[in-house]
Design an enzyme around this catalytic site. Structure first.
Site, short mmCIF file in Angstrom:
data_model
loop_
_atom_site.label_atom_id
_atom_site.label_comp_id
_atom_site.label_asym_id
_atom_site.label_seq_id
_atom_site.Cartn_x
_atom_site.Cartn_y
_atom_site.Cartn_z
N HIS A 132 -7.03 72.93 -11.76
CA HIS A 132 -5.78 73.12 -11.02
C HIS A 132 -4.59 72.90 -11.94
O HIS A 132 -3.89 73.85 -12.29
CB HIS A 132 -5.73 72.19 -9.81
CG HIS A 132 -4.47 72.31 -9.01
ND1 HIS A 132 -3.74 71.22 -8.63
CD2 HIS A 132 -3.81 73.38 -8.54
CE1 HIS A 132 -2.68 71.62 -7.94
NE2 HIS A 132 -2.69 72.93 -7.88
N CYS A 156 -5.30 63.69 -8.64
CA CYS A 156 -3.93 64.20 -8.67
C CYS A 156 -3.59 65.03 -7.42
O CYS A 156 -2.56 64.82 -6.80
CB CYS A 156 -3.71 65.05 -9.92
SG CYS A 156 -3.83 64.11 -11.45
N HIS A 157 -4.46 65.97 -7.06
CA HIS A 157 -4.16 66.86 -5.93
C HIS A 157 -5.34 67.03 -4.98
O HIS A 157 -5.31 67.90 -4.11
CB HIS A 157 -3.68 68.22 -6.45
CG HIS A 157 -2.45 68.09 -7.29
ND1 HIS A 157 -2.51 68.12 -8.67
CD2 HIS A 157 -1.16 67.92 -6.96
CE1 HIS A 157 -1.28 67.96 -9.14
NE2 HIS A 157 -0.44 67.84 -8.14
N GLY A 158 -6.41 66.26 -5.16
CA GLY A 158 -7.49 66.23 -4.19
C GLY A 158 -8.55 67.31 -4.30
O GLY A 158 -9.16 67.66 -3.30
#
Length: 192
Positions: A132, A156-158
């Site tokens: 990502h 960080c963003h799952g």
């Protein structure tokens, strides 16, 4: 005796400075072209050679990893080209779980066989960089959060990855990258 054919004959007068071999002008031309060639090489070689990779870059271009001490279910972290590298020995249950996942359920459809080497299906080698935004996922060390699919989890963003490093949930668009590698013996892999 007179020439009766009506054509005039001319005597060729030889220049005493001109010999049968190479004339002075030819020698000067050859010397000038040779000097220009040497000068061109002297200018172009440093320009081309400075584009070659430095010794520290060449040293980082490959990494050897000994996988003999990795127990089934265990992962290790290594460094490859200044980025984390995850090497995991899969258990038979993890291999069965990865093979049981339908490819139609995957965002980036790859089977476990696509991500491992023949004869070494229990060794999974991936870059430890989330696809990502480049964070380092958790799950390679003992006790870290492995996410919903018991593989890797990017805090960080799952993004959630399964045991084969395939993206299952979250914003990551593709699976964890499998770098070029080969087994140079039964216990050592060369990455890069």
């Amino acid at each position: 005796m007179a020439d009766t054919s009506g054509t005039a004959t001319a005597d060729v007068i030889k220049d005493p400075k001109q010999e049968d071999g190479v004339r002075r002008r030819d020698f000067i031309n050859i010397a000038a072209v040779s000097a220009a060639g040497v000068g061109t090489i002297g200018i172009v070689y440093p320009l081309v050679s400075q584009m070659a990779p430095s010794a520290d870059v060449l040293a980082d271009s490959t990494t050897d990893v000994d996988v003999s001490a990795i127990e089934p279910g265990q992962s290790i972290k290594a460094i490859f080209r200044k980025q984390p590298l995850f090497v995991k020995r899969l258990t038979p249950a993890e291999i069965a779980e990865a093979n049981a996942t339908p490819l139609s359920d995957l965002r980036d459809a790859e089977s476990l066989a696509d991500r491992t080497r023949p004869g070494h299906e229990d060794i999974l080698v991936t870059m430890g960089v989330c696809t990502h935004l480049g964070c380092v996922p958790l799950g390679a060390a003992e006790g870290e959060n492995k996410g919903e699919y018991d593989g890797y989890f990017c805090p960080c963003h799952g993004s959630h990855y399964d045991v084969a490093g395939r993206i299952r949930k979250g914003p990551a668009p593709t699976n964890l990258e499998v770098p070029e590698y080969e087994f140079i013996s039964d216990t050592v892999i060369a990455v890069g």
